[in-house]
Write an enzyme that holds these catalytic residues in place. Sequence first.
Site, mmCIF file in Angstrom:
data_model
loop_
_atom_site.group_PDB
_atom_site.id
_atom_site.type_symbol
_atom_site.label_atom_id
_atom_site.label_comp_id
_atom_site.label_asym_id
_atom_site.label_seq_id
_atom_site.Cartn_x
_atom_site.Cartn_y
_atom_site.Cartn_z
ATOM 1 N N SER A 238 0.618 -0.828 -0.119
ATOM 2 C CA SER A 238 0.183 0.102 0.519
ATOM 3 C C SER A 238 0.373 1.266 -0.501
ATOM 4 O O SER A 238 2.114 1.503 0.663
ATOM 5 C CB SER A 238 -1.024 0.169 1.453
ATOM 6 O OG SER A 238 -0.258 0.163 2.682
ATOM 7 N N GLY A 240 -0.279 4.489 0.475
ATOM 8 C CA GLY A 240 -1.034 5.744 0.591
ATOM 9 C C GLY A 240 -1.938 6.313 -0.441
ATOM 10 O O GLY A 240 -2.666 5.915 -0.539
ATOM 11 N N GLU A 242 -0.807 7.360 -3.248
ATOM 12 C CA GLU A 242 -0.878 7.033 -4.432
ATOM 13 C C GLU A 242 -1.594 5.102 -4.751
ATOM 14 O O GLU A 242 -0.645 4.675 -5.595
ATOM 15 C CB GLU A 242 0.525 6.793 -4.377
ATOM 16 C CG GLU A 242 1.206 8.169 -4.790
ATOM 17 C CD GLU A 242 2.739 8.198 -4.077
ATOM 18 O OE1 GLU A 242 3.807 7.061 -5.219
ATOM 19 O OE2 GLU A 242 3.678 8.355 -3.206
ATOM 20 N N GLY A 269 -4.914 1.351 5.985
ATOM 21 C CA GLY A 269 -4.291 0.161 6.190
ATOM 22 C C GLY A 269 -5.275 -0.856 6.285
ATOM 23 O O GLY A 269 -5.414 -2.818 5.942
ATOM 24 N N ASP A 270 -5.541 -1.059 7.672
ATOM 25 C CA ASP A 270 -6.825 -1.992 7.928
ATOM 26 C C ASP A 270 -7.699 -2.183 7.146
ATOM 27 O O ASP A 270 -7.865 -3.447 6.841
ATOM 28 C CB ASP A 270 -6.897 -1.883 9.947
ATOM 29 C CG ASP A 270 -5.781 -1.783 10.492
ATOM 30 O OD1 ASP A 270 -4.546 -1.791 10.047
ATOM 31 O OD2 ASP A 270 -5.840 -0.403 11.204
HETATM 32 N N1 LIG Z 1 -5.149 10.542 1.348
HETATM 33 C C1 LIG Z 1 -5.246 9.240 0.824
HETATM 34 N N2 LIG Z 1 -5.816 9.239 -0.368
HETATM 35 C C2 LIG Z 1 -6.135 7.519 -1.120
HETATM 36 N N3 LIG Z 1 -6.185 6.758 -0.761
HETATM 37 C C3 LIG Z 1 -5.753 6.596 0.236
HETATM 38 C C4 LIG Z 1 -4.844 7.665 0.970
HETATM 39 N N4 LIG Z 1 -4.365 7.026 1.911
HETATM 40 C C5 LIG Z 1 -4.193 5.575 2.211
HETATM 41 N N5 LIG Z 1 -5.267 5.598 1.063
HETATM 42 C C6 LIG Z 1 -5.882 4.534 0.865
HETATM 43 O O1 LIG Z 1 -5.171 3.564 1.403
HETATM 44 C C7 LIG Z 1 -5.069 2.041 1.634
HETATM 45 C C8 LIG Z 1 -3.954 2.140 2.404
HETATM 46 O O2 LIG Z 1 -3.405 2.781 3.126
HETATM 47 P P1 LIG Z 1 -1.586 3.324 3.624
HETATM 48 O O3 LIG Z 1 -0.921 2.677 2.396
HETATM 49 O O4 LIG Z 1 -1.237 4.586 4.621
HETATM 50 O O5 LIG Z 1 -1.778 1.936 4.919
HETATM 51 P P2 LIG Z 1 -1.195 1.944 5.942
HETATM 52 O O6 LIG Z 1 0.474 2.792 5.706
HETATM 53 O O7 LIG Z 1 -0.951 0.436 6.027
HETATM 54 O O8 LIG Z 1 -1.922 2.185 6.497
HETATM 55 P P3 LIG Z 1 -2.476 1.960 8.455
HETATM 56 O O9 LIG Z 1 -1.249 1.021 8.711
HETATM 57 O O10 LIG Z 1 -2.022 3.119 9.223
HETATM 58 O O11 LIG Z 1 -3.777 1.878 8.729
HETATM 59 C C9 LIG Z 1 -3.873 2.716 0.250
HETATM 60 O O12 LIG Z 1 -2.927 1.591 -0.219
HETATM 61 C C10 LIG Z 1 -5.018 3.583 -0.809
HETATM 62 O O13 LIG Z 1 -5.817 2.990 -1.717
HETATM 63 MG MG LIG Z 2 0.050 -0.460 7.639
#
Ligand SMILES: Nc1ncnc2c1ncn2[C@@H]1O[C@H](COP(=O)(O)OP(=O)(O)OP(=O)(O)O)[C@@H](O)[C@H]1O
Ligand SMILES: [Mg+2]
Length: 328
Positions: A238, A240, A242, A269-270
């Site tokens: 993932s 964020g 992008e 992410g969850d």
């Molecule tokens: N600012 C954003 N705008 C649009 N989509 C987002 C954004 N932040 C997260 N996402 C969506 O959520 C998904 C998971 O987010 P992210 O990559 O931040 O997970 P993470 O780092 O495991 O987060 P966490 O563990 O804190 O829940 C991303 O792949 C994307 O599809």
């Molecule tokens: Mg995570």
Amino acid sequence: MNAPNPIVNAPRVVTVALNPALDQTIEVAGLQPGAVNRALRMQIDVGGKAVNVASCLSDFGVPVAVAGQLGRDNAVLFEELFQRKNIANHCCYLDGLTRINTKLADTVSGETTDLNMPGTEFSPEAAADLLNQILERLERLAEHVEWVVLSGSLPPGMPVNAYAAITERMQAAGASVLLDTSGAPLKAALASGPRMIKPNRHELAELLGRPLDSLALLVAAGRELLHSSPAPAWVVVSLGSEGALFLTREQALHAHPLKVAVISTVGAGDAMVAGLVAARLEDLSLAETAQLATAFSATKLTRLGPHLPCPAEVRALAEQVVVTPVDA
Ligand SMILES: Nc1ncnc2c1ncn2[C@@H]1O[C@H](COP(=O)(O)OP(=O)(O)OP(=O)(O)O)[C@@H](O)[C@H]1O
Ligand SMILES: [Mg+2]
């Protein structure tokens, strides 16, 4: 512990909450560190990654259980959520409080400042005892459970191979493990061959010990894991805002994020992990998996707490997710 569900509602998924938490979100307009700030609003949500995943799955209609540990002194907040969402509670109760994580949400800048507690410190004996009890409960669930979700950090004192031990036992019992953790527990559990992993960009870079600054480098890193031994069958990275990469040995896809009004990125992410499991239970293609998991995250972004709108709304959003192939 709740009475066992009838077979029709037997959990198809169990999430393992080794280090659960309550999330206290305090809204402030223009946070000023070091000054007296007037808070606008406070909300307490039951949280921790495993509970968030279970809560999202339950909202999507998937029968789910949580196994793990809860502090007796504030367990009622978890019990209320489990009851409301019909989540089977297979947690062990320990003395004291479940940790509280505080999030300072600045309504002006849109930024969230996290203050995370480490969790209860376990002695080696207490950690081994808890892990054994959880393994026993998981093995009893293994008859019906198809997916086991291991997500989040380990509490202090818990051996670094705790997720590795659970992965080995549950996959031997016929379930598949989705692992979403970081650092040493991720490295240790990979050696037990979890079926799927969902690192974010930073967790993957840390695991491989090199910066991953482009999609091509990320895909190459994912492919390296998919060809290691033992290898996961799916690697989801993932990214964020992008979006995310969805990789198997045969395919590499980039799911672009949906444009939504972001209220909180906590737990995105969850929600994605929950969407990945929901997609596997429906045996979706990789592209459909990418769409559904991205829709789970997108709907989560528009609200506080680990909740999704109705499944029809999530499925409608999934159809709008653009997925493109990536070449490494
Ligand atoms: N600012 C954003 N705008 C649009 N989509 C987002 C954004 N932040 C997260 N996402 C969506 O959520 C998904 C998971 O987010 P992210 O990559 O931040 O997970 P993470 O780092 O495991 O987060 P966490 O563990 O804190 O829940 C991303 O792949 C994307 O599809
Ligand atoms: Mg995570």
